[in-house]
Write a protein that holds these residues in place. Structure first.
Motif, short mmCIF file in Angstrom:
data_model
loop_
_atom_site.label_atom_id
_atom_site.label_comp_id
_atom_site.label_asym_id
_atom_site.label_seq_id
_atom_site.Cartn_x
_atom_site.Cartn_y
_atom_site.Cartn_z
N MET A 141 0.85 -1.19 0.00
CA MET A 141 0.00 0.00 0.00
C MET A 141 0.88 1.24 0.00
N ASN A 142 0.82 2.00 -1.07
CA ASN A 142 1.59 3.22 -1.21
C ASN A 142 0.67 4.43 -1.26
N SER A 143 1.24 5.59 -1.08
CA SER A 143 0.47 6.85 -1.13
C SER A 143 -0.79 6.75 -0.27
N LEU A 144 -0.61 6.28 0.93
CA LEU A 144 -1.75 6.06 1.81
C LEU A 144 -2.45 7.37 2.16
N LYS A 145 -3.76 7.27 2.30
CA LYS A 145 -4.60 8.41 2.63
C LYS A 145 -5.33 8.13 3.95
N PRO A 146 -5.74 9.18 4.64
CA PRO A 146 -6.48 8.96 5.89
C PRO A 146 -7.71 8.07 5.69
N GLU A 147 -8.34 8.16 4.53
CA GLU A 147 -9.53 7.34 4.28
C GLU A 147 -9.20 5.86 4.08
N ASP A 148 -7.92 5.50 4.04
CA ASP A 148 -7.53 4.09 3.99
C ASP A 148 -7.52 3.48 5.39
N THR A 149 -7.69 4.31 6.40
CA THR A 149 -7.70 3.81 7.77
C THR A 149 -8.83 2.80 7.96
N ALA A 150 -8.49 1.62 8.43
CA ALA A 150 -9.47 0.54 8.60
C ALA A 150 -8.77 -0.68 9.19
N VAL A 151 -9.57 -1.66 9.56
CA VAL A 151 -9.03 -2.99 9.85
C VAL A 151 -9.04 -3.77 8.54
N TYR A 152 -7.90 -4.32 8.20
CA TYR A 152 -7.76 -5.04 6.94
C TYR A 152 -7.77 -6.54 7.21
N TYR A 153 -8.53 -7.25 6.41
CA TYR A 153 -8.66 -8.70 6.53
C TYR A 153 -8.31 -9.35 5.19
N CYS A 154 -7.79 -10.54 5.25
CA CYS A 154 -7.66 -11.33 4.04
C CYS A 154 -8.53 -12.57 4.20
N ALA A 155 -8.93 -13.11 3.07
CA ALA A 155 -9.79 -14.27 3.09
C ALA A 155 -9.66 -15.05 1.80
N ALA A 156 -9.81 -16.35 1.90
CA ALA A 156 -9.92 -17.20 0.71
C ALA A 156 -11.37 -17.19 0.26
N VAL A 157 -11.55 -16.93 -1.00
CA VAL A 157 -12.90 -16.88 -1.58
C VAL A 157 -12.93 -17.75 -2.83
N LEU A 158 -14.14 -18.10 -3.23
CA LEU A 158 -14.27 -18.96 -4.41
C LEU A 158 -13.85 -18.20 -5.67
N ILE A 159 -14.34 -16.96 -5.79
CA ILE A 159 -13.99 -16.12 -6.92
C ILE A 159 -13.79 -14.70 -6.42
N CYS A 160 -12.95 -13.94 -7.10
CA CYS A 160 -12.78 -12.54 -6.75
C CYS A 160 -14.11 -11.81 -6.94
N GLY A 161 -14.43 -10.98 -5.99
CA GLY A 161 -15.71 -10.30 -5.98
C GLY A 161 -16.63 -10.84 -4.91
N SER A 162 -16.37 -12.07 -4.49
CA SER A 162 -17.17 -12.66 -3.42
C SER A 162 -16.75 -12.07 -2.08
N LYS A 163 -17.72 -11.89 -1.21
CA LYS A 163 -17.45 -11.42 0.15
C LYS A 163 -17.70 -12.52 1.17
N HIS A 164 -17.80 -13.73 0.68
CA HIS A 164 -18.08 -14.87 1.54
C HIS A 164 -16.84 -15.75 1.63
N PRO A 165 -16.12 -15.67 2.74
CA PRO A 165 -14.88 -16.43 2.83
C PRO A 165 -15.11 -17.89 3.16
N PHE A 166 -14.14 -18.70 2.79
CA PHE A 166 -14.08 -20.06 3.30
C PHE A 166 -13.56 -19.95 4.73
N GLY A 167 -14.27 -20.53 5.65
CA GLY A 167 -13.88 -20.40 7.04
C GLY A 167 -14.33 -19.06 7.59
N SER A 168 -13.88 -18.75 8.79
CA SER A 168 -14.31 -17.52 9.44
C SER A 168 -13.30 -16.40 9.19
N TRP A 169 -13.74 -15.17 9.39
CA TRP A 169 -12.85 -14.03 9.28
C TRP A 169 -11.80 -14.10 10.38
N GLY A 170 -10.58 -13.66 10.06
CA GLY A 170 -9.53 -13.62 11.06
C GLY A 170 -9.61 -12.37 11.90
#
Length: 122
Positions: free
Chosen positions: A84-113
């Motif tokens: 992440m470069n040129s970060l902006k204040p609006e990038d402030t958040a908790v960031y999560y990664c997840a395995a998904v079936l296809i990009c665009g899905s918001k439903h992870p395999f397993g639970s959120w970390g």
């Protein structure tokens, strides 16, 4: 069970950079999934930031981060990165990664970390 662990967050000034890591547990094969980065701020829905298909390298980005964030994968290490470069204040958040079936899905395999906190000061 699919288990991914996020790390690399922190406090940075606007314009600065951070690299997030998403490490998968042993026995997890990246080839079977897409890996997405998401972020969430209090009171808002979790939103997709970027996604990669490790098997063929296809990458996707939200419009808000295009040109500033770069996703990559090291399949040998079972790790996905978000530079992440040129970060902006609006990038402030908790960031999560997840395995998904296809990009665009918001439903992870397993639970959120636990996620990793990114705070960008102005």
């Amino acid at each position: 069970e699919v288990r991914l662990v996020e790390s690399g967050g922190g406090l940075v000034q606007a314009g600065g950079s951070l690299r997030l890591s998403c490490a998968a547990s042993s026995g997890f094969t990246f080839d079977d999934y897409a890996i997405g980065w998401f972020r969430q701020t209090p009171g808002k829905e979790r939103e997709g930031v970027s996604c990669i298909v490790p098997k063929d390298g296809r990458q996707y980005y939200a419009d808000s981060v295009k040109g500033r964030f770069t996703i990559s994968s090291d399949n040998a290490k079972n790790t996905v990165y978000l530079q992440m470069n040129s970060l902006k204040p609006e990038d402030t958040a908790v960031y999560y990664c997840a395995a998904v079936l296809i990009c665009g899905s918001k439903h992870p395999f397993g639970s959120w970390g636990q996620g990793t906190q990114v705070t960008v000061s102005s």
